[in-house]
Design a protein around this motif. Structure first.
Motif, PDB file in Angstrom:
ATOM      1  N   LYS A  12       1.544 -13.564   4.502  1.00  8.93           N
ATOM      2  CA  LYS A  12       2.112 -14.918   3.811  1.00  8.93           C
ATOM      3  C   LYS A  12       0.600 -15.304   2.776  1.00  8.93           C
ATOM      4  N   LYS A  13      -0.081 -14.487   3.689  1.00  7.68           N
ATOM      5  CA  LYS A  13      -2.086 -15.147   2.998  1.00  7.68           C
ATOM      6  C   LYS A  13      -1.899 -13.763   2.381  1.00  7.68           C
ATOM      7  N   LYS A  14      -3.058 -14.054   1.400  1.00  8.43           N
ATOM      8  CA  LYS A  14      -3.422 -13.120   0.055  1.00  8.43           C
ATOM      9  C   LYS A  14      -4.273 -12.277   0.834  1.00  8.43           C
ATOM     10  N   LYS A  15      -4.845 -13.143   1.614  1.00 11.42           N
ATOM     11  CA  LYS A  15      -6.582 -12.645   2.257  1.00 11.42           C
ATOM     12  C   LYS A  15      -5.860 -11.243   3.635  1.00 11.42           C
ATOM     13  N   ASP A  16      -4.785 -11.899   4.184  1.00 14.16           N
ATOM     14  CA  ASP A  16      -3.696 -10.552   5.526  1.00 14.16           C
ATOM     15  C   ASP A  16      -2.810  -9.814   3.725  1.00 14.16           C
ATOM     16  N   LYS A  17      -2.540  -9.538   3.430  1.00 15.33           N
ATOM     17  CA  LYS A  17      -2.202  -8.681   2.094  1.00 15.33           C
ATOM     18  C   LYS A  17      -3.166  -7.871   2.284  1.00 15.33           C
ATOM     19  N   ASN A  18      -4.174  -8.300   1.687  1.00 11.21           N
ATOM     20  CA  ASN A  18      -5.286  -7.694   1.622  1.00 11.21           C
ATOM     21  C   ASN A  18      -5.659  -6.452   2.252  1.00 11.21           C
ATOM     22  N   ILE A  19      -6.087  -7.030   3.701  1.00  9.39           N
ATOM     23  CA  ILE A  19      -6.191  -6.519   4.403  1.00  9.39           C
ATOM     24  C   ILE A  19      -5.227  -5.018   5.288  1.00  9.39           C
ATOM     25  N   ILE A  20      -3.979  -5.367   4.561  1.00 12.71           N
ATOM     26  CA  ILE A  20      -3.113  -4.701   5.066  1.00 12.71           C
ATOM     27  C   ILE A  20      -3.566  -3.083   4.295  1.00 12.71           C
ATOM     28  N   LEU A  21      -3.285  -4.137   2.990  1.00 12.09           N
ATOM     29  CA  LEU A  21      -3.239  -2.976   1.914  1.00 12.09           C
ATOM     30  C   LEU A  21      -4.916  -2.249   1.805  1.00 12.09           C
ATOM     31  N   THR A  30      -4.706  13.056  -8.173  1.00 10.12           N
ATOM     32  CA  THR A  30      -4.139  12.738  -5.858  1.00 10.12           C
ATOM     33  C   THR A  30      -4.684  11.242  -5.991  1.00 10.12           C
ATOM     34  N   TYR A  31      -5.481  10.904  -6.484  1.00 15.43           N
ATOM     35  CA  TYR A  31      -6.186   8.599  -6.437  1.00 15.43           C
ATOM     36  C   TYR A  31      -5.312   8.709  -8.159  1.00 15.43           C
ATOM     37  N   GLY A  32      -3.801   8.498  -8.178  1.00 16.13           N
ATOM     38  CA  GLY A  32      -3.371   8.223  -9.203  1.00 16.13           C
ATOM     39  C   GLY A  32      -2.969   7.237  -8.891  1.00 16.13           C
ATOM     40  N   TYR A  33      -2.741   6.684  -7.821  1.00 16.51           N
ATOM     41  CA  TYR A  33      -2.203   4.750  -7.688  1.00 16.51           C
ATOM     42  C   TYR A  33      -3.310   4.461  -6.754  1.00 16.51           C
ATOM     43  N   VAL A  34      -4.374   5.131  -6.487  1.00 13.44           N
ATOM     44  CA  VAL A  34      -5.570   4.758  -6.066  1.00 13.44           C
ATOM     45  C   VAL A  34      -5.987   3.439  -6.738  1.00 13.44           C
ATOM     46  N   ASP A  35      -5.951   2.052  -6.370  1.00 10.18           N
ATOM     47  CA  ASP A  35      -6.670   1.017  -7.182  1.00 10.18           C
ATOM     48  C   ASP A  35      -5.914   0.474  -8.511  1.00 10.18           C
ATOM     49  N   ARG A  47      11.603  -0.067  -8.078  1.00 13.02           N
ATOM     50  CA  ARG A  47      11.755   0.897  -8.626  1.00 13.02           C
ATOM     51  C   ARG A  47      10.457   2.073  -8.356  1.00 13.02           C
ATOM     52  N   LYS A  48       9.047   0.802  -8.385  1.00 13.02           N
ATOM     53  CA  LYS A  48       7.496   1.273  -8.583  1.00 13.02           C
ATOM     54  C   LYS A  48       7.731   2.002  -7.070  1.00 13.02           C
ATOM     55  N   VAL A  49       8.097   1.373  -6.102  1.00 12.76           N
ATOM     56  CA  VAL A  49       7.404   1.876  -4.426  1.00 12.76           C
ATOM     57  C   VAL A  49       8.756   3.928  -4.562  1.00 12.76           C
ATOM     58  N   ALA A  50       9.743   3.395  -5.520  1.00  9.36           N
ATOM     59  CA  ALA A  50      10.773   4.141  -5.488  1.00  9.36           C
ATOM     60  C   ALA A  50       9.811   5.987  -6.446  1.00  9.36           C
ATOM     61  N   CYS A  51       9.009   4.890  -7.371  1.00  7.22           N
ATOM     62  CA  CYS A  51       8.223   6.375  -8.219  1.00  7.22           C
ATOM     63  C   CYS A  51       7.024   6.896  -7.812  1.00  7.22           C
ATOM     64  N   TYR A  90       0.936  -1.534  -8.731  1.00 11.18           N
ATOM     65  CA  TYR A  90       1.670  -0.754  -7.710  1.00 11.18           C
ATOM     66  C   TYR A  90       1.084  -1.508  -6.713  1.00 11.18           C
ATOM     67  N   ILE A  91       2.090  -1.681  -5.848  1.00  9.82           N
ATOM     68  CA  ILE A  91       2.147  -2.469  -4.447  1.00  9.82           C
ATOM     69  C   ILE A  91       1.372  -0.774  -3.779  1.00  9.82           C
ATOM     70  N   THR A  92       1.621   0.154  -3.684  1.00  6.98           N
ATOM     71  CA  THR A  92       2.191   1.784  -2.700  1.00  6.98           C
ATOM     72  C   THR A  92      -0.018   2.742  -3.816  1.00  6.98           C
ATOM     73  N   GLN A  93      -0.739   1.823  -3.633  1.00  6.47           N
ATOM     74  CA  GLN A  93      -2.158   2.473  -3.827  1.00  6.47           C
ATOM     75  C   GLN A  93      -2.669   3.917  -3.063  1.00  6.47           C
ATOM     76  N   PHE A  94      -2.137   4.669  -2.674  1.00  7.59           N
ATOM     77  CA  PHE A  94      -2.214   5.729  -1.929  1.00  7.59           C
ATOM     78  C   PHE A  94      -2.090   7.016  -2.213  1.00  7.59           C
ATOM     79  N   SER A  95      -3.553   7.750  -1.998  1.00  7.96           N
ATOM     80  CA  SER A  95      -3.578   8.989  -2.634  1.00  7.96           C
ATOM     81  C   SER A  95      -2.172   9.771  -2.496  1.00  7.96           C
ATOM     82  N   LEU A  96      -2.172  10.759  -3.362  1.00  6.68           N
ATOM     83  CA  LEU A  96      -1.079  11.583  -2.868  1.00  6.68           C
ATOM     84  C   LEU A  96      -1.911  12.877  -1.345  1.00  6.68           C
ATOM     85  N   ASP A  97      -1.991  13.151  -2.241  1.00  8.75           N
ATOM     86  CA  ASP A  97      -3.478  13.966  -1.351  1.00  8.75           C
ATOM     87  C   ASP A  97      -3.247  13.286   0.395  1.00  8.75           C
TER      88      ASP A  97
END
Length: 156
Positions: free
Chosen positions: A98-107, A128-133, A48-52, A137-144
């Protein structure tokens, strides 16, 4: 002969306008689908959060495109498709690690692709930065975001 040429040109404009309208309708349909999924309480909260995010990103794209005179429906369609592919690719890659370190790199890689490729150069960073940091949300991306460029960046 001029009549036929004029009719042919008018027909081309009509087809072009119809195609542009279809693209716009498809982007609105994508937004509506994301909104429906976002509000579906039978779905997992992460889904649901990704859909949001997708709903907000599509709303932002539609809104800013309407305010930008040289922004075509074709560009709107390309940006919307790239955003969907970008987010879906991110979710898939993140779920494979699987590793948190690798997930953080991808993010960090995906987040950087969005923040370093603005589409409208919107000065309203609070929006525009409402999701960043935003840790919720796992989708910590800029809207712009120029989603086409961001997608190219992560595919390199």
């Amino acid at each position: 002969m001029k009549k036929y040429l004029l009719l042919l040109i008018m027909a081309c404009f009509t087809v072009s306008a119809a195609n542009a309208q279809e693209i716009y309708k498809e982007v609105v349909r994508l937004k509506t689908n994301a909104e429906t999924l976002m509000n579906d309480t039978t779905k997992n909260m992460d889904v649901r959060k990704v859909a949001c995010f997708k709903n907000d990103a599509l709303y932002y794209l539609i809104d800013k495109a309407a305010d930008t005179p040289d922004f075509s429906e074709l560009e709107l369609g390309k940006q919307a498709n790239a955003m969907i592919e970008f987010v879906n690719t991110f979710i898939k890659r993140l779920s494979q690690e699987k590793k948190k370190k690798d997930k953080n790199i991808i993010l960090a890689t995906y987040k950087n692709a969005t923040t370093s490729n603005p589409l409208f150069s919107d000065p309203e960073k609070e929006v525009t930065y409402g999701y960043v940091d935003n840790e919720k949300y796992i989708t910590q991306f800029s809207l712009d975001t120029d989603w086409v460029k961001a997608l190219q960046t992560i595919k390199k």
